[in-house]
Design a protein around this motif. Structure first.
Motif, short mmCIF file in Angstrom:
data_model
loop_
_atom_site.label_atom_id
_atom_site.label_comp_id
_atom_site.label_asym_id
_atom_site.label_seq_id
_atom_site.Cartn_x
_atom_site.Cartn_y
_atom_site.Cartn_z
N ASP A 175 -2.87 0.59 11.11
CA ASP A 175 -1.45 0.47 11.04
C ASP A 175 -0.66 0.61 9.72
N LEU A 176 0.24 1.81 9.80
CA LEU A 176 0.66 2.03 8.31
C LEU A 176 1.98 1.51 8.16
N LEU A 191 -3.06 9.41 3.54
CA LEU A 191 -4.13 8.66 3.24
C LEU A 191 -3.45 7.30 2.95
N LEU A 192 -4.06 6.15 3.24
CA LEU A 192 -3.59 4.75 2.96
C LEU A 192 -4.36 4.36 1.69
N VAL A 193 -3.49 4.07 0.67
CA VAL A 193 -4.26 3.60 -0.70
C VAL A 193 -3.63 2.51 -1.18
N PRO A 251 0.85 -1.10 0.09
CA PRO A 251 -0.05 -0.04 0.00
C PRO A 251 0.83 1.41 -0.20
N VAL A 252 0.31 2.21 -0.41
CA VAL A 252 1.26 3.74 -0.47
C VAL A 252 0.56 4.70 0.78
N ALA A 253 1.30 5.34 1.24
CA ALA A 253 0.67 6.31 2.41
C ALA A 253 1.00 7.75 1.76
N LEU A 254 0.09 8.35 1.36
CA LEU A 254 0.17 9.77 0.83
C LEU A 254 -0.03 10.85 1.72
N THR A 255 1.30 11.76 2.12
CA THR A 255 0.89 12.59 3.10
C THR A 255 0.22 13.67 2.63
N ALA A 256 -0.11 14.77 3.36
CA ALA A 256 -0.96 16.05 2.92
C ALA A 256 -0.41 16.57 1.76
N GLY A 287 -8.13 4.11 4.38
CA GLY A 287 -8.41 4.98 5.66
C GLY A 287 -7.50 6.20 5.73
N MET A 288 -7.50 6.96 6.63
CA MET A 288 -6.66 7.92 7.16
C MET A 288 -5.93 8.04 8.27
#
Length: 419
Positions: free
Chosen positions: A339-340, A410-412, A217-222, A394-395
């Motif tokens: 969990d990220l 954002l977890l995508v 998964p990818v975690a996109l910061t603000a 989720g966020m």
């Protein structure tokens, strides 16, 4: 000879045309530091944009001076316009002013800017190399008047500071990291939050390894949301693009996630917040996506009439342009991400301008990224807007404002990673 805005409208309407004038006057000052040198600049801009409409034809002209020549240019330009009965000017609606949008101390902000710059440059240690720094502030007055009764004006202030830095040692130079903060008021801007973020990310990227495991998964910061999702979604939710078939989204589309997206032009403290849009109509919150379903496209007067939609008062323009459509602040919400730990964190991307905005397809370089093992070298992130929105799991609770976005990380799932 300089004319008043009322005289401009009177002369334009004497030909039988509807007329609208947008007047802008701004004054901003800036301190910049780069290569061990610091310098200051002052910018003053003043302009007048005149739109005229007659028999469905539109004419437009702009100038730094409000003169009779401006009127003549706008009227003569109607000859090149194709008639469209959707062309019309709106009537007046009550406008509520924004709270805390003007700070008189920012008329002469040099002292504050020096303090902000000194605070930025005081950060050091842990290999931090500050490449450049800026601090800016000022005031702007915007007035919209038309022959149909619209007559609104606001004077606002703005201030901000920014820094770009990286990790540097005798044998290694890390990627550039940039951070900034801005506000409408002097008390609303602080160097500490964004400089602590810069330090944290510089530390994360003091070494970088190739991306190995790509099915993650990818975690996109603000910040990444601001650079990637905002421009793609801004194009997609425009009623003009929906009507023309140039958007990957249609009202009623279920995207497969529980993400909610709201355009909030009245965000407290936001330097882009505004009491009225580019046509002088009161701004308001619009729910674009509600728990994963695309609900409401953004529109202005022309496209609401043309497409038979609701005017969301989302006109965006300068005195040099005709009204277009845009979000002001994109505010995102989603269920808790949990969990990220195994995610690839992406903070800065490059190449969004090469995306196919009509289909939402993108392939961008992840210029600043890391995972639980440390910094990562550049890699390619690709996918499309629908997959991005539909893949939101989720966020994280780290909600913050960056640029024109308010979001947590954002977890995508479902986007492609290519080393």
């Amino acid at each position: 000879m300089q004319l008043s805005l009322e005289d401009i409208l009177r002369k334009a309407s004497a030909s039988g045309a509807q007329a609208e004038v947008l007047f802008v006057r701004s004054r901003s000052v800036e301190l910049s530091w780069e290569k061990m040198s610091q310098y200051g600049m002052t910018y003053v801009e003043e302009g007048c944009g005149l739109r005229v409409i007659k028999d469905g034809r539109v004419g437009f002209a702009y100038s730094n001076r409000c003169t009779e020549e401006l009127v003549n240019m706008a009227l003569s330009s109607m000859e090149a316009s194709q008639p469209d009965l959707a062309n019309a000017l709106p009537g007046p609606e009550p406008v509520s002013p924004l709270e805390d949008s003007y700070d008189s101390s920012l008329e002469e902000p040099w002292g504050l800017l020096r303090d902000l710059m000194e605070a930025v440059l005081s950060y050091s240690g842990r290999g931090l190399n500050i490449i450049s720094a800026r601090a800016w502030g000022g005031t702007a007055t915007v007035t919209v008047k038309n022959t149909e009764g619209v007559d609104v004006s606001s004077t606002t202030s703005f201030v901000g500071a920014a820094a770009t830095g990286n990790y540097m040692s005798e044998s290694y130079v890390g990627p550039e990291v940039y951070e900034y903060g801005d506000s409408r008021t002097a008390r609303g801007v602080s160097v500490d939050p964004f400089m602590k973020e810069l330090l944290r990310k510089v530390e994360l990227t003091r070494s970088r390894n190739p991306l190995k495991q790509v099915d993650r998964p990818v975690a996109l910061t603000a910040k990444a949301v601001s650079e990637l999702l905002f421009p793609l979604l801004n194009h997609a939710v425009s009623l003009e693009n929906v009507y023309r078939g140039r958007s990957p989204l249609r009202p009623g589309d279920a995207l497969g996630s529980r993400v909610t997206a709201v355009d909030n032009p009245r965000l407290p403290g936001g330097a882009w917040s505004r009491a009225f849009d580019g046509e002088g109509l009161p701004t308001k919150e619009v729910t674009l996506i509600d728990s994963g379903t695309f609900r409401t496209p953004l529109s202005n007067t022309f496209w609401a009439r043309k497409a038979g939609g609701v005017n969301t008062h989302s006109s965006w323009r300068t005195f040099m342009t005709l009204p277009s459509i845009s979000m002001s602040y994109l505010v995102l919400d989603a269920p808790s991400a949990g969990d990220l730990g195994d995610a690839v964190f992406i903070d800065q991307v490059q190449g969004v301008h090469t995306s196919n905005f009509d289909t939402g397809e993108f392939a961008v370089s992840a210029a600043l990224a890391w995972d639980s093992d440390g910094g990562l070298r550049e890699f390619v992130l690709s996918g499309d807007l629908r997959s991005l929105l539909g893949g939101v799991i989720g966020m994280a609770p780290d909600r913050s404002r960056f640029g024109r976005v308010v979001s947590g990380t954002l977890l995508v799932r479902g986007l492609r990673l290519s080393p």
